[in-house]
Enzyme design. Structure first.
Site, mmCIF file in Angstrom:
data_model
loop_
_atom_site.group_PDB
_atom_site.id
_atom_site.type_symbol
_atom_site.label_atom_id
_atom_site.label_comp_id
_atom_site.label_asym_id
_atom_site.label_seq_id
_atom_site.Cartn_x
_atom_site.Cartn_y
_atom_site.Cartn_z
ATOM 1 C CD GLU A 262 4.167 -6.814 -40.905
ATOM 2 O OE1 GLU A 262 3.878 -7.799 -41.061
ATOM 3 O OE2 GLU A 262 2.712 -5.898 -40.032
ATOM 4 C CG HIS B 212 6.159 -5.076 -38.858
ATOM 5 N ND1 HIS B 212 5.997 -4.166 -38.920
ATOM 6 C CD2 HIS B 212 5.604 -6.109 -37.281
ATOM 7 C CE1 HIS B 212 4.671 -4.136 -37.804
ATOM 8 N NE2 HIS B 212 4.275 -5.176 -37.441
HETATM 9 C C1 BG6 Z 1 1.336 -7.506 -37.509
HETATM 10 C C2 BG6 Z 1 0.380 -8.240 -36.042
HETATM 11 O O1 BG6 Z 1 2.604 -7.539 -37.809
HETATM 12 O O2 BG6 Z 1 2.044 -6.387 -36.151
HETATM 13 C C3 BG6 Z 1 -0.517 -7.583 -36.043
HETATM 14 O O3 BG6 Z 1 -0.378 -8.726 -37.547
HETATM 15 C C4 BG6 Z 1 0.202 -6.986 -34.532
HETATM 16 O O4 BG6 Z 1 -1.579 -8.364 -34.973
HETATM 17 C C5 BG6 Z 1 1.845 -6.227 -34.859
HETATM 18 O O5 BG6 Z 1 -0.708 -6.043 -34.085
HETATM 19 C C6 BG6 Z 1 2.419 -5.165 -34.030
HETATM 20 O O6 BG6 Z 1 2.600 -5.907 -33.452
HETATM 21 P P1 BG6 Z 1 3.836 -4.991 -32.363
HETATM 22 O O7 BG6 Z 1 3.931 -6.468 -31.312
HETATM 23 O O8 BG6 Z 1 4.905 -4.261 -32.899
HETATM 24 O O9 BG6 Z 1 2.591 -4.209 -31.355
#
Ligand code: BG6
Length: 279
Positions: free
Chosen positions: A251, A147
């Site tokens: 990502e 991510h």
């Molecule tokens: C992304 C998702 O990978 O991560 C989103 O597609 C999400 O839907 C984002 O809001 C952030 O997620 P988190 O749990 O780190 O706030």
């Protein structure tokens, strides 16, 4: 290179090479920093990120594993790998002066029989490899995703290329499947998309920072593009209200219909390399 106390007192491995600096938090094996000498940081890290046990870090490269999002029956979003303490196996300078750090996730009761390692190579570029091995005698279904939060100078001027013609699931509002028609994608509102069957390199063109970031990957069939934009940014307690202007997540992984099934004895090696060139 030794582990020291980083923010919030969490263990952190600082890395120096002739070309760059990097930082890896053992919490989630999160690479929070990579910067070439004389350039802006490649990775974005929120000024409001929590640095606490059991909490994900908001920035760098949180590791999403073994599920993406919050499937039914799961109580945590994006799996457990990003919030657990990992162990440093070793860190060593390589013959070409790059530095390789290897980390492992202690066995997780949620996924017995699967071992997880993460290999981070720091040099002129940043390369990461997530290795999951199935030591059990049954098939294991899993998702993985790096991510990655990238720093950009001004999101309004940024263009993403490499996704034209790819089918994606638009996750903003009611989920709809579409096909990317834009040769160069401009982020000008909330974006939350899963691009399927997209192993190709994606490029972030950033005229403000005068660079193009290249995201190359192997064994990754999905690409997720995310920017919370203004309203959602304000709802995130660990993200600054205006920080959406200076970041974009691209990502690399295998999620949703691209999920993996690991046969007994099999492994998966998700790799991504990030480098920049002048614009
Ligand atoms: C992304 C998702 O990978 O991560 C989103 O597609 C999400 O839907 C984002 O809001 C952030 O997620 P988190 O749990 O780190 O706030």
């Amino acid at each position: 290179m030794n582990v020291i106390n980083g923010r919030g007192g969490l263990p952190m491995l600082p890395i120096q090479t002739p070309w760059s600096t990097a930082e890896i938090y053992l919490q989630g094996a999160c690479v929070t920093h990579f910067q070439l000498h004389g350039e802006a940081p490649l990775l974005f890290l929120s000024e409001r990120s929590r640095f606490e046990a059991n909490a994900p870090i908001r920035g760098g490269i949180p590791i999403i594993f073994p599920w993406f999002g919050k499937p039914s029956g799961r109580t945590t979003q994006h799996g457990f790998a990003r919030t657990r303490p990992w162990e440093l196996i070793d860190v060593a300078k390589q013959p070409d002066d790059t530095v390789l750090a290897r980390l492992s996730l202690p066995p997780a009761s949620e996924l017995p029989g699967v071992a997880l390692e993460y290999h981070v190579t720091v040099g002129r570029s940043l390369s990461v490899e997530l290795v999951a091995t199935n030591y059990s005698d049954a098939n294991v279904a899993l998702e993985n995703c790096l991510h990655t939060y990238f720093t950009v100078g001004d999101i309004h001027k940024v263009k993403l290329t490499g996704l034209q013609g790819v089918h994606y699931l638009d996750c903003v509002g009611t989920r709809v499947t579409r096909t990317e028609v834009d040769p160069a994608l401009n982020v000008s509102s909330e974006v939350d998309r899963i691009y399927f069957d997209s192993p190709q390199t994606v490029h972030i063109h950033d005229p403000e920072l005068r660079r193009i970031i290249h995201i190359e990957k192997q064994h990754s069939h999905s690409t997720v593009v995310w920017n919370p934009w203004q309203a959602k940014a304000q709802l995130l307690t660990d993200f600054g209200d205006d920080e959406y202007l200076r970041m974009v997540c691209v990502e690399s992984g295998n999620v949703a219909s691209n999920h993996l099934t690991l046969a007994p004895g099999a492994d998966s090696r998700l790799r991504a390399q990030f480098h920049s060139s002048a614009m």
